[in-house]
Enzyme design. Structure first.
Site, mmCIF file in Angstrom:
data_model
loop_
_atom_site.group_PDB
_atom_site.id
_atom_site.type_symbol
_atom_site.label_atom_id
_atom_site.label_comp_id
_atom_site.label_asym_id
_atom_site.label_seq_id
_atom_site.Cartn_x
_atom_site.Cartn_y
_atom_site.Cartn_z
ATOM 1 N N GLU A 1 2.373 -7.451 14.576
ATOM 2 C CA GLU A 1 3.155 -6.244 14.744
ATOM 3 C C GLU A 1 2.307 -5.324 15.756
ATOM 4 O OE1 GLU A 1 6.140 -5.446 11.214
ATOM 5 O OE2 GLU A 1 4.779 -4.024 11.555
ATOM 6 N N ASP B 1 0.873 -1.134 -0.060
ATOM 7 C CA ASP B 1 0.060 -0.023 0.011
ATOM 8 C C ASP B 1 0.896 1.410 0.133
ATOM 9 O OD1 ASP B 1 -2.276 -1.473 -0.167
ATOM 10 O OD2 ASP B 1 -2.637 -1.028 2.276
#
Length: 305
Positions: free
Chosen positions: A116, A49
């Protein structure tokens, strides 16, 4: 669909889900600092992205900010297929002062990004870890409720996630959606340069809080003095200022000087507080100096006791 086609489809899905997380670390030589093992900022993002666009611009703006380059953790390459989510990335998050998850449309389609984020939110709960989310072309509401294109990306990848990743990932997404951050499309009508300026300024301000002077929280009688001094400092007709604080010992001159320093330090590039100057020189005892250069003019402020 035969077995070969099924395996091929699964492999492509795994490639899409692992590409672009922040596990394979690349740290710019400019951002390595003095080798303390600490990071100022950890960037979590979906490479497909934003790797070569927004995240790249933000990264370079951060490492060039301030007089001392910031130490910023980001990845350079996607995670190799079959590589496990290692402890290195978790250590990097834990050793960072600030995490910036860049929540983009396909962020939740990567189990690595979700892991994460889970660790980032865990660090926020257990330590003085700051989380500054950027909702990049998605709304916090869609992140919270897994709706729109963001939700579609998550749901279409669920079959490749472990049940633990799904449950913890959803919880982390819900938590981060409630944090104060930035919605890219609502900052300066979507101008990303302005958004990056806001983020960098906020990061610098947060990091400088580590250098605030220790002042008691239970102060009495300083509010009026502080207000009087700050009103005078904020006078736009005065470019250079020197503040003298005098009086008998024990009435709070040192504390007032520290409060002034803490109030002003985030507004300047260079600041200093020099206590006990009288012991080594003939100069007044306390000296506070701050200097900042803005467009077209320089402002200098000094106070002495």
């Amino acid at each position: 669909m035969d077995r070969g086609q099924s395996q091929g489809k699964k492999k492509r899905a795994e490639e899409e889900s692992t590409e672009g997380a922040s596990t394979s670390s690349f740290i710019s030589p400019e951002a390595t600092g003095v080798g303390s093992g600490q990071y100022d900022v950890f960037l979590s993002f979906r490479g497909s992205d934003t790797r070569n666009t927004f995240t790249d611009h933000l990264y370079h703006s951060l490492i060039k900010a301030g007089t001392i380059p910031l130490c910023v953790f980001r990845d350079e390459n996607s995670i190799p297929i079959g590589e496990e989510f290692g402890s290195e990335i978790l250590d990097a998050i834990a050793r960072s002062k600030i995490s910036i998850p860049i929540i983009s449309e396909n962020y939740a389609s990567s189990k690595w990004c979700l892991r994460e984020l889970v660790h980032i939110m865990d660090c926020k709960k257990s330590a003085s870890h700051i989380v500054l989310p950027i909702f990049y072309k998605v709304s916090p509401s869609d992140v919270r409720h897994l709706k729109g294109n963001f939700g579609n990306a998550f749901h279409s990848s669920r079959e490749h996630f472990d049940e633990k990743d799904i449950q913890e990932g959803q919880q982390a997404l819900n938590e981060v959606s409630h944090l104060i951050g930035w919605e890219s499309q609502k900052i300066a009508n979507g101008h990303e340069g302005k958004l990056i300026e806001h983020v960098v300024e906020n990061v610098i301000s947060k990091l400088r809080e580590d250098f605030q002077l220790d002042v008691s929280k239970q102060l009495v009688g300083l509010d009026d003095r502080m207000k009087e001094i700050m009103n005078w400092i904020d006078n736009p007709s005065i470019n250079a200022r020197m503040i003298g604080i005098y009086g008998m010992g024990g009435i709070g001159k040192t504390t007032l000087a520290k409060c002034i320093y803490n109030q002003l330090s985030n507004k300047f590039v260079h600041v200093s507080f020099l206590p006990d100057v009288r012991e080594t020189t003939k100069a007044p005892r306390y000296y506070v100096s701050a200097k900042s250069t803005n467009i077209g003019y320089t402002t200098e402020q000094k106070s002495s006791v």
